[in-house]
Write a protein that holds these residues in place. Structure first.
Motif, PDB file in Angstrom:
ATOM      1  N   ILE A  17     -35.287  -5.310 -28.853  1.00 23.39           N
ATOM      2  CA  ILE A  17     -33.679  -5.333 -28.901  1.00 23.39           C
ATOM      3  C   ILE A  17     -33.324  -3.883 -29.536  1.00 23.39           C
ATOM      4  O   ILE A  17     -33.965  -3.403 -30.398  1.00 23.39           O
ATOM      5  N   VAL A  18     -32.171  -3.237 -28.880  1.00 23.72           N
ATOM      6  CA  VAL A  18     -31.622  -2.140 -29.386  1.00 23.72           C
ATOM      7  C   VAL A  18     -30.709  -2.129 -30.305  1.00 23.72           C
ATOM      8  O   VAL A  18     -29.840  -3.094 -30.434  1.00 23.72           O
ATOM      9  N   GLY A  19     -30.782  -1.585 -31.466  1.00 22.71           N
ATOM     10  CA  GLY A  19     -29.706  -1.312 -32.386  1.00 22.71           C
ATOM     11  C   GLY A  19     -29.637  -2.357 -33.078  1.00 22.71           C
ATOM     12  O   GLY A  19     -30.506  -3.490 -33.169  1.00 22.71           O
ATOM     13  N   ASN A  20     -28.753  -2.542 -33.884  1.00 21.08           N
ATOM     14  CA  ASN A  20     -28.258  -3.701 -35.221  1.00 21.08           C
ATOM     15  C   ASN A  20     -29.598  -4.251 -35.866  1.00 21.08           C
ATOM     16  O   ASN A  20     -29.807  -5.130 -36.083  1.00 21.08           O
ATOM     17  N   ARG A  21     -30.236  -3.170 -36.277  1.00 18.61           N
ATOM     18  CA  ARG A  21     -31.632  -3.402 -36.993  1.00 18.61           C
ATOM     19  C   ARG A  21     -31.570  -4.334 -38.031  1.00 18.61           C
ATOM     20  O   ARG A  21     -32.027  -5.297 -38.501  1.00 18.61           O
ATOM     21  N   LYS A  22     -30.537  -3.995 -38.820  1.00 13.34           N
ATOM     22  CA  LYS A  22     -30.173  -4.723 -40.449  1.00 13.34           C
ATOM     23  C   LYS A  22     -29.727  -5.939 -39.957  1.00 13.34           C
ATOM     24  O   LYS A  22     -30.455  -7.017 -40.704  1.00 13.34           O
ATOM     25  N   ALA A  23     -29.207  -6.306 -38.955  1.00 15.06           N
ATOM     26  CA  ALA A  23     -28.750  -7.709 -38.875  1.00 15.06           C
ATOM     27  C   ALA A  23     -29.905  -8.558 -38.270  1.00 15.06           C
ATOM     28  O   ALA A  23     -29.965  -9.635 -38.650  1.00 15.06           O
ATOM     29  N   CYS A 166     -28.576   3.481 -26.932  1.00 13.44           N
ATOM     30  CA  CYS A 166     -28.676   2.766 -26.005  1.00 13.44           C
ATOM     31  C   CYS A 166     -29.735   3.632 -24.926  1.00 13.44           C
ATOM     32  O   CYS A 166     -30.487   3.161 -23.921  1.00 13.44           O
ATOM     33  N   LEU A 167     -29.658   5.101 -25.224  1.00 12.46           N
ATOM     34  CA  LEU A 167     -30.250   5.854 -24.411  1.00 12.46           C
ATOM     35  C   LEU A 167     -31.668   5.674 -23.958  1.00 12.46           C
ATOM     36  O   LEU A 167     -31.986   5.589 -22.828  1.00 12.46           O
ATOM     37  N   PRO A 168     -32.524   5.614 -24.848  1.00 11.83           N
ATOM     38  CA  PRO A 168     -33.979   5.479 -24.493  1.00 11.83           C
ATOM     39  C   PRO A 168     -34.077   4.341 -23.804  1.00 11.83           C
ATOM     40  O   PRO A 168     -35.134   4.305 -22.763  1.00 11.83           O
ATOM     41  N   LEU A 170     -32.104   2.737 -21.811  1.00  7.19           N
ATOM     42  CA  LEU A 170     -31.843   3.020 -20.194  1.00  7.19           C
ATOM     43  C   LEU A 170     -32.644   3.987 -19.519  1.00  7.19           C
ATOM     44  O   LEU A 170     -32.799   3.494 -18.341  1.00  7.19           O
ATOM     45  N   ARG A 171     -33.245   4.856 -20.210  1.00  6.27           N
ATOM     46  CA  ARG A 171     -34.088   5.815 -19.706  1.00  6.27           C
ATOM     47  C   ARG A 171     -35.273   5.044 -19.143  1.00  6.27           C
ATOM     48  O   ARG A 171     -35.910   5.344 -18.067  1.00  6.27           O
ATOM     49  N   ARG A 172     -35.844   4.071 -20.055  1.00  2.00           N
ATOM     50  CA  ARG A 172     -37.035   3.615 -19.655  1.00  2.00           C
ATOM     51  C   ARG A 172     -36.825   2.665 -18.308  1.00  2.00           C
ATOM     52  O   ARG A 172     -37.763   2.561 -17.446  1.00  2.00           O
ATOM     53  N   ILE A 173     -35.793   2.040 -18.532  1.00  3.06           N
ATOM     54  CA  ILE A 173     -35.242   1.141 -17.330  1.00  3.06           C
ATOM     55  C   ILE A 173     -35.335   1.955 -15.995  1.00  3.06           C
ATOM     56  O   ILE A 173     -35.829   1.535 -14.908  1.00  3.06           O
ATOM     57  N   CYS A 174     -34.652   2.962 -15.993  1.00  9.41           N
ATOM     58  CA  CYS A 174     -34.641   3.809 -14.751  1.00  9.41           C
ATOM     59  C   CYS A 174     -35.920   4.397 -14.388  1.00  9.41           C
ATOM     60  O   CYS A 174     -36.217   4.206 -13.179  1.00  9.41           O
ATOM     61  N   GLU A 175     -37.070   4.515 -15.385  1.00 11.44           N
ATOM     62  CA  GLU A 175     -38.314   4.972 -14.964  1.00 11.44           C
ATOM     63  C   GLU A 175     -38.880   3.851 -14.207  1.00 11.44           C
ATOM     64  O   GLU A 175     -39.497   3.938 -13.164  1.00 11.44           O
ATOM     65  N   LEU A 176     -38.685   2.725 -14.857  1.00  9.57           N
ATOM     66  CA  LEU A 176     -39.453   1.392 -14.205  1.00  9.57           C
ATOM     67  C   LEU A 176     -38.705   1.207 -12.654  1.00  9.57           C
ATOM     68  O   LEU A 176     -39.531   0.671 -11.900  1.00  9.57           O
ATOM     69  N   GLU A 177     -37.625   1.608 -12.655  1.00  9.55           N
ATOM     70  CA  GLU A 177     -36.955   1.500 -11.162  1.00  9.55           C
ATOM     71  C   GLU A 177     -37.110   2.564 -10.309  1.00  9.55           C
ATOM     72  O   GLU A 177     -36.652   2.480  -9.168  1.00  9.55           O
ATOM     73  N   GLY A 178     -37.720   3.681 -10.855  1.00 14.13           N
ATOM     74  CA  GLY A 178     -37.912   4.870 -10.004  1.00 14.13           C
ATOM     75  C   GLY A 178     -36.801   5.583  -9.670  1.00 14.13           C
ATOM     76  O   GLY A 178     -36.756   6.201  -8.652  1.00 14.13           O
ATOM     77  N   VAL A 179     -36.019   5.614 -10.722  1.00 19.09           N
ATOM     78  CA  VAL A 179     -34.675   6.410 -10.690  1.00 19.09           C
ATOM     79  C   VAL A 179     -34.983   7.739 -11.537  1.00 19.09           C
ATOM     80  O   VAL A 179     -34.966   7.416 -12.735  1.00 19.09           O
ATOM     81  N   LYS A 180     -34.691   8.675 -10.821  1.00 17.43           N
ATOM     82  CA  LYS A 180     -34.865   9.860 -11.885  1.00 17.43           C
ATOM     83  C   LYS A 180     -33.324  10.245 -12.335  1.00 17.43           C
ATOM     84  O   LYS A 180     -32.476  10.403 -11.472  1.00 17.43           O
ATOM     85  N   ALA A 181     -32.869  10.014 -13.622  1.00 17.06           N
ATOM     86  CA  ALA A 181     -31.713  10.037 -14.120  1.00 17.06           C
ATOM     87  C   ALA A 181     -31.300  11.161 -15.165  1.00 17.06           C
ATOM     88  O   ALA A 181     -32.111  11.369 -15.951  1.00 17.06           O
ATOM     89  N   GLU A 183     -29.947  12.847 -17.987  1.00 14.68           N
ATOM     90  CA  GLU A 183     -29.630  12.442 -19.515  1.00 14.68           C
ATOM     91  C   GLU A 183     -27.831  12.143 -19.669  1.00 14.68           C
ATOM     92  O   GLU A 183     -27.726  11.080 -20.132  1.00 14.68           O
ATOM     93  N   GLU A 184     -27.307  13.221 -19.141  1.00 12.34           N
ATOM     94  CA  GLU A 184     -25.724  13.074 -19.268  1.00 12.34           C
ATOM     95  C   GLU A 184     -25.237  12.030 -18.378  1.00 12.34           C
ATOM     96  O   GLU A 184     -24.234  11.514 -18.736  1.00 12.34           O
ATOM     97  N   ALA A 185     -25.662  11.688 -17.204  1.00 14.25           N
ATOM     98  CA  ALA A 185     -25.319  10.500 -16.359  1.00 14.25           C
ATOM     99  C   ALA A 185     -25.403   9.295 -17.461  1.00 14.25           C
ATOM    100  O   ALA A 185     -24.633   8.482 -17.399  1.00 14.25           O
ATOM    101  N   LEU A 186     -26.509   9.022 -18.028  1.00 10.18           N
ATOM    102  CA  LEU A 186     -26.867   8.008 -18.833  1.00 10.18           C
ATOM    103  C   LEU A 186     -25.886   7.787 -19.877  1.00 10.18           C
ATOM    104  O   LEU A 186     -25.520   7.000 -20.071  1.00 10.18           O
ATOM    105  N   ARG A 187     -25.788   8.954 -20.612  1.00  6.73           N
ATOM    106  CA  ARG A 187     -24.664   9.087 -21.598  1.00  6.73           C
ATOM    107  C   ARG A 187     -23.587   8.539 -20.992  1.00  6.73           C
ATOM    108  O   ARG A 187     -22.939   7.580 -21.701  1.00  6.73           O
ATOM    109  N   LEU A 188     -22.963   8.987 -20.162  1.00 10.72           N
ATOM    110  CA  LEU A 188     -21.654   8.448 -19.544  1.00 10.72           C
ATOM    111  C   LEU A 188     -21.544   7.232 -19.206  1.00 10.72           C
ATOM    112  O   LEU A 188     -20.502   6.552 -19.742  1.00 10.72           O
TER     113      LEU A 188
END
Ligand SMILES: Nc1ncnc2c1ncn2[C@@H]1O[C@H](COP(=O)(O)OP(=O)(O)OP(=O)(O)O)[C@@H](O)[C@H]1O
Ligand SMILES: [Mg+2]
Length: 404
Positions: A17-23, A166-168, A170-181, A183-188
């Motif tokens: 799970i991404v983020g909110n580690r303390k919670a 979120c970036l890492p 999203l990047r992994r999902i794109c890799e698994l889906e075979g989409v070269k993304a 970085e700036e696009a994912l950030r947007l």
């Protein structure tokens, strides 16, 4: 049918799970304390904005501690009935194999007190009597109607996810889906969704349908999102509508001009209509609509417009006799090409003017004869090419396009 990405990439383990580690840690600690009967509040209330991982945290925790998760959506009409039915289960019985349970009352701020006056008291009673930990989720914990629940619970706050977090993922999902993304696009994409991972993934999926590259310019149209919501809805209605009148009215309701709407219909008819015969029929009507629009413009025959609109809306809607699929709607490729080629044209015309000035030729001649030659030099002897380009004053952007 393939699953949406929010389901496909729903984290299974707490550490995914991404983020909110303390919670997440706080929740796990509370859960372990409760399970070993070492005190702690009887219930926890996880609260925060939509799509930040409240429900997945509970599910993943249950999985990792091997708990049998009983999940109830509290905004259901008959919450109190359901709760009373499971209340006995929660207080007395152990599971079939003697394992432990965790009760999740999801979205307690959604309880409808008009329809179900007993909901809050019956939840309170379950919390009191339950032999198992009870966890609730809410977007707004300060809602007065759930005050009694809030008062007996350990409050755990979930925050919006930052784009950086979120970036890492999203990047992994794109890799698994075979989409070269890019970085700036994912950030947007992440930034636009303000820390809501559910809507971030939905956007990313829509953007990635049928492509292997995701560039910043592919994402830029998200800026229109509010308008697009209207377009998406209108298209859904169009493909599912079976009467001329309502299909026809969509042109007036939708927040884009009719030519843009045409592109949306054209792009999506192919994917939405299941039966090839229907697709052929829809395409035929779209072709005729376009013919009418072209004629209308070249001869100023505005009276043709209603016929064109009717063909592109009702004509397509009525073509869908063989059923409509539930595929993601796609952004019209042609609109992107149009804006991309407009940019290329501007660059070329600027470059031709510069070249023309230097060689004392018209810019048309420069574009026709000199620029292809420059491209050849750049390929054969890059340094010479670059020196010439610099002397002529060609932009870097243009050169990149020229040698791409
Ligand atoms: N922190 C996260 N890490 C990874 N994926 C997430 C995260 N949060 C949400 N998601 C994605 O969004 C979907 C919805 O998440 P979840 O149901 O946990 O949200 P929620 O916080 O409970 O939202 P709501 O308040 O609307 O119920 C999940 O299926 C998952 O794909
Ligand atoms: Mg939830």
């Amino acid at each position: 049918m393939t699953e949406p990405w929010t389901v496909k990439y729903r984290p299974k383990r707490l550490e995914d799970i991404v983020g909110n580690r303390k919670a997440r840690e706080e929740f796990l600690k509370w859960l372990q304390t409760r399970l070993s009967h070492k005190g702690g509040k009887k219930s926890a209330l996880l609260y925060g904005p939509a799509g930040t991982g409240k429900t997945v945290t509970v599910e993943a925790a249950a999985r990792s501690l091997n708990l049998d998760l009983v999940e109830i959506n509290a905004s259901d009409k008959r919450t109190s009935q359901v709760i009373e039915r499971i209340a006995g289960l929660a207080t007395t019985q152990s599971t079939l194999y003697g394992g432990k349970r965790l009760l999740l009352l999801d979205e307690v701020d959604g309880v409808n007190l008009q329809e179900d006056r007993g909901a809050v008291p019956s939840i309170l009673k379950v919390i009191e009597d339950s032999a198992y930990p009870v966890v609730m989720t809410a977007n707004d914990p300060w809602d007065p109607k759930i005050r009694p629940l809030r008062e007996v619970s350990l409050l755990i706050r979930f925050r919006r996810l930052s784009a950086r977090e979120c970036l890492p993922f999203l990047r992994r999902i794109c890799e698994l889906e075979g989409v070269k993304a890019e970085e700036e696009a994912l950030r947007l994409v992440a930034e636009r969704n303000q820390g809501d991972m559910r809507s971030t993934l939905n956007d990313l999926e829509t953007l990635c349908v049928g492509r292997t590259m995701l560039r910043v310019e592919d994402v830029a149209w998200l800026a229109w999102r509010d308008r697009l919501k209207g377009v998406f809805e209108a298209l859904q209605q169009l493909f599912h509508s079976r009467d001329v009148e309502s299909a026809r009215n969509l042109v007036e309701e939708v927040d884009v001009d009719y030519e843009t709407f045409f592109e949306w219909i054209y792009e999506n008819a192919l994917h939405q209509l299941k039966n090839p015969r229907d697709v052929a029929e829809a395409m035929d009507r779209l072709a005729r609509a376009q013919l009418l629009m072209t004629r209308m413009k070249s001869r100023q025959l505005w009276s043709l417009l209603p016929y064109a609109l009717e063909l592109m809306t009702a004509g397509v809607a009525l073509a869908g006799k063989g059923g409509v699929g539930y595929t993601q709607l796609k952004f019209p490729e042609r609109l992107k090409y149009l804006s991309a080629s407009r940019k290329t044209r501007t660059l070329l015309s600027e470059a031709s003017k510069s070249v023309g000035r230097v060689v004392h030729a018209s810019s048309a001649k420069a574009a026709r004869e000199y620029i292809p030659y420059l491209r050849f030099i750049l390929k054969a002897k890059r340094e010479d090419g670059l020196r010439i380009a610099e002397e002529v004053g060609l932009s870097k952007e243009f050169l990149e396009g020229l040698t791409a």
